[in-house]
Write an enzyme that holds these catalytic residues in place. Structure first.
Site, PDB file in Angstrom:
ATOM      1  N   ASP A 314       0.790  -1.221   0.000  1.00 41.07           N
ATOM      2  CA  ASP A 314       0.000   0.000   0.000  1.00 41.07           C
ATOM      3  C   ASP A 314       0.826   1.277   0.000  1.00 41.07           C
ATOM      4  O   ASP A 314       0.311   2.338  -0.370  1.00 41.07           O
ATOM      5  CB  ASP A 314      -0.957   0.007   1.208  1.00 41.07           C
ATOM      6  CG  ASP A 314      -2.155  -0.896   0.982  1.00 41.07           C
ATOM      7  OD1 ASP A 314      -2.451  -1.200  -0.190  1.00 41.07           O
ATOM      8  OD2 ASP A 314      -2.784  -1.320   1.955  1.00 41.07           O
ATOM      9  N   TYR A 398     -10.139  -0.562   2.724  1.00 41.32           N
ATOM     10  CA  TYR A 398      -9.670  -0.492   4.111  1.00 41.32           C
ATOM     11  C   TYR A 398      -9.291   0.933   4.501  1.00 41.32           C
ATOM     12  O   TYR A 398      -8.824   1.722   3.676  1.00 41.32           O
ATOM     13  CB  TYR A 398      -8.449  -1.391   4.319  1.00 41.32           C
ATOM     14  CG  TYR A 398      -8.773  -2.746   4.912  1.00 41.32           C
ATOM     15  CD1 TYR A 398      -9.124  -2.880   6.255  1.00 41.32           C
ATOM     16  CD2 TYR A 398      -8.725  -3.906   4.146  1.00 41.32           C
ATOM     17  CE1 TYR A 398      -9.415  -4.110   6.811  1.00 41.32           C
ATOM     18  CE2 TYR A 398      -9.016  -5.146   4.680  1.00 41.32           C
ATOM     19  CZ  TYR A 398      -9.365  -5.243   6.017  1.00 41.32           C
ATOM     20  OH  TYR A 398      -9.656  -6.464   6.565  1.00 41.32           O
TER      21      TYR A 398
END
Length: 675
Positions: A314, A398
């Site tokens: 990420d 998320y």
């Protein structure tokens, strides 16, 4: 990869003045604009060129320390990554803001990985798949159409497919969206994935396996009907500091209690803490030079043909700092809050600002120390507090919060908070081992969240080392006749090859970062101890592609000798990197780490076997590590914390100070109980 050198490589030695930024200050909006204008002028950038990354290229640590001691001001530099969407040309440049020149140009050929994924590329994939009739046929076989789905573009990894070598790739799933307010994660269109060549705008492979039924039940957690009647029994909690917060802020410099540090932000790493130091009497003692998220890996454990490649970096692939939330008082932050804006370059190279991107506040933290003595009748207690510095970022489904806590006693903690929505799948069958059924026909695949923090240590100076300390049982025998004895072992990590270590809860393993030249009044080395949480590391097979690409996730700790070029645990170019980069390369020289300027790379995080309670939105999960002083001070450093003064706050207990027999009961008097 080709490297072209341009112009001067030395460092500017101009004297600092009042208008000169600190060498570690983030790039300002004006500096970002200067970088853009310089590159447009020097390189005649095409209209199709995008700025994939712009950030401060920090000077060598020793240059900064020399400047603080009165030496020359280091050259101010920016690092810029450019991607031409027309032909995929990828360039990594080093720019001198001091001299207005391009210092270095690196042209990537794709063999070492690709530049980070652009938001614009995310937005392109729907149009690309819509041009392929196979995509429409596959959706129709599942009872839906392209107009009814959203396309979720995801990083591709590296699996040796010939057509993907040197090609900029994304992989795409579809999720049905039943109306404009419908959260699509409830309706995965499973058994289908498209592999997309972004530059040539085509599907290279369409994976079309079993057409699972699309789960029908919605997961709209923001729907009042699904939420149910509000919980009316909760009363307001009001946090006030009548005299204001205890910290002082000067630009990005913060002073609080016995701490001083510098707050920074980077579009790749998000929140950065720099130059953490403790005021100990008249002395300013360094602890950490720089601390940040170096990489964050989310590997999924479902081996189906459409899902085996789900492994997301990420920070390196998505630059998760770009998706930082603008925080809101009373919602994300509570109390007396100070905010910091986050400024970075957008994909056209223009400065953009996320207001209130970083939050800072104080929190009461219960008892700091306490003793009621049976002999002297001394009865003392002090209350603890901590300083909280945090930010939240949303990466697709998320949401991640990162919280740094500084405590009065010198303790440092870092906590990751995980919430948001599960990345869902169809649930293939009862007893499927790689996912949990969280709603009818809806699966939550097994996965991990593995955060790697780069901790550039500087405990009392640059000469640091790491000792691994384990608890040791002592067998019954001479000197331990009754078998109650236990002790500890201490092992010095000598070189980088020694320093790939696992946490071990069975022996309470901890890593002591000690100064090899400084001692406390007892002759012990001054130090800090890293207390890990012994959770699983990467669970993928050691021979897998992801294990090669993410060696940092296979151990809880690595230690390397400091090198300013070694910033990221998985390497500079993470997207489609074939592996063997980052820490694998950094450690190859097996340098000494005993009495050196060292960097700790700490991996931690939860292994997530989803549960029905995680759906349709996940309550916060927590993961953390702790750094505590160990011999850093000569004694308890918080003896001087004053007793709390009562303010007569509303208590429903009987009496002004119920439960504290030693309090005088005068609401205006000093009270050590903290009521």
């Amino acid at each position: 990869m080709t490297i072209t050198e341009h112009g001067l490589h030395g460092h500017a030695h101009a004297s600092a003045d009042a208008g000169t930024p600190h060498p570690l200050a983030d790039l300002s909006a004006a500096e970002i604009t200067r970088v853009r204008e310089l590159l447009i002028a020097e390189l005649a950038l095409a209209a199709s060129t995008r700025f994939a990354y712009v950030g401060l290229e920090e000077p060598h640590k020793r240059e900064v320390l020399a400047w603080e001691a009165g030496g020359p001001l280091p050259e101010r530099r920016a690092r810029v990554m450019l991607l031409d969407l027309a032909d995929g040309k990828s360039t990594d440049l080093l720019v001198s803001l001091t001299n207005g020149t391009i210092l270095q140009t690196v042209v990537l050929d794709g063999s070492e990985g690709q530049l980070p994924i652009l938001v614009e590329e995310f937005e392109m994939v729907g149009d690309i798949v819509a041009e392929d009739p196979r995509w429409h046929e596959a959706l129709a076989a599942r009872g839906t159409s392209h107009d009814q789905v959203v396309c979720v573009p995801l990083s591709a990894g590296h699996y040796g497919y010939e057509e993907e070598e040197g090609t900029r790739m994304l992989r795409v799933f579809a999720f049905r969206m039943d109306h404009p307010k419908d959260h699509p994660w409830a309706h995965p269109v499973d058994g289908l994935a498209a592999y997309i060549d972004v530059i040539n705008r085509k599907i290279t492979r369409l994976i079309d396996t079993e057409p699972y039924p699309v789960p029908a039940e919605h997961g709209n957690f923001d729907d009042p009907e699904l939420q149910g009647p509000p919980m009316e029994s909760l009363k307001p909690i009001v946090i006030t500091q009548p005299e204001g917060p205890s910290f002082d802020v000067d630009g990005d410099e913060v002073s609080w209690a016995n701490w001083k540090f510098q707050i920074g932000f980077d579009p790749r790493e998000g929140l950065i803490l720099r130059r953490l130091r403790i005021i100990d009497g008249e002395e300013e003692r360094p602890v950490i030079y720089r601390a940040s998220v170096s990489e964050m890996l989310v590997p999924y454990g479902d081996p189906q043909a459409t899902r085996f490649w789900q492994n997301y970096f990420d920070t390196g692939e998505y630059l998760f700092g770009r998706f930082t939330n603008s925080l809101q008082l009373g919602c994300d932050c509570l109390g007396e809050i100070t905010y910091f804006d986050a400024t970075f370059a957008d994909e056209l190279g223009n400065p953009t600002t996320i207001q209130n991107g970083i939050c800072m506040h104080e929190e009461d933290y219960g008892t700091l120390w306490k003793h009621s003595d049976m002999f002297t009748e001394s009865d003392e207690v002090r209350r603890a507090r901590r300083l909280v510095i945090s930010f939240f970022t949303t990466v697709g489904n998320y949401d991640y919060g990162f919280y740094w806590y500084l405590y009065l006693d010198g303790t440092i903690e870092c906590e990751a908070k995980l919430t948001g929505i599960l990345f869902t799948s169809a649930y293939p069958e009862e007893g499927y081992p790689y996912a949990t059924q969280v709603a009818p026909g809806l699966g939550g695949p097994n996965h991990q969240h593995l955060f790697n923090f780069r901790l550039d240590m500087m405990v009392d100076g640059l000469a640091n080392a790491v000792d691994e300390v384990d608890a040791v049982r002592v067998p019954i025998g001479p000197g331990n006749e009754h078998g109650n004895g236990f002790t500890f072992s201490r092992t010095r990590l000598q070189t980088e090859a020694d320093a790939a270590r696992d946490a071990d809860g069975s022996v309470g393993r901890a890593w002591h970062i000690v100064n090899t030249e400084k001692t406390n009044r007892l002759g012990q080395p001054t130090g800090y101890v890293l207390h890990p949480t012994p959770t699983p590391t990467l669970l993928a097979d050691p021979s897998s592609s992801i294990a090669s690409r993410a060696e940092f996730a296979t151990k809880h700790l690595f230690v390397t000798q400091y090198d300013p070029a070694e910033k990221y645990a998985a390497g500079d170019y993470v997207h489609q990197n074939p592996g063997g980069d980052g820490l694998t390369k950094y450690r190859a020289g097996d340098r000494s780490i005993d009495g050196e300027d060292i960097v700790l790379w700490h991996t931690f995080g939860p292994t997530h076997f989803p549960r029905p309670e995680d759906w349709p939105v996940m309550p916060v999960d927590h993961a953390k590590f702790t750094l505590k002083p160990y011999g850093f001070f000569d004694r308890n450093p918080v003896l001087n914390v004053p007793a709390t003064t009562a303010h007569g706050t509303g208590s429903h207990a009987t009496g002004s100070h119920a439960g504290c027999a030693h309090c005088a009961g005068d609401a205006g008097a000093a009270c050590s109980c903290g009521h």
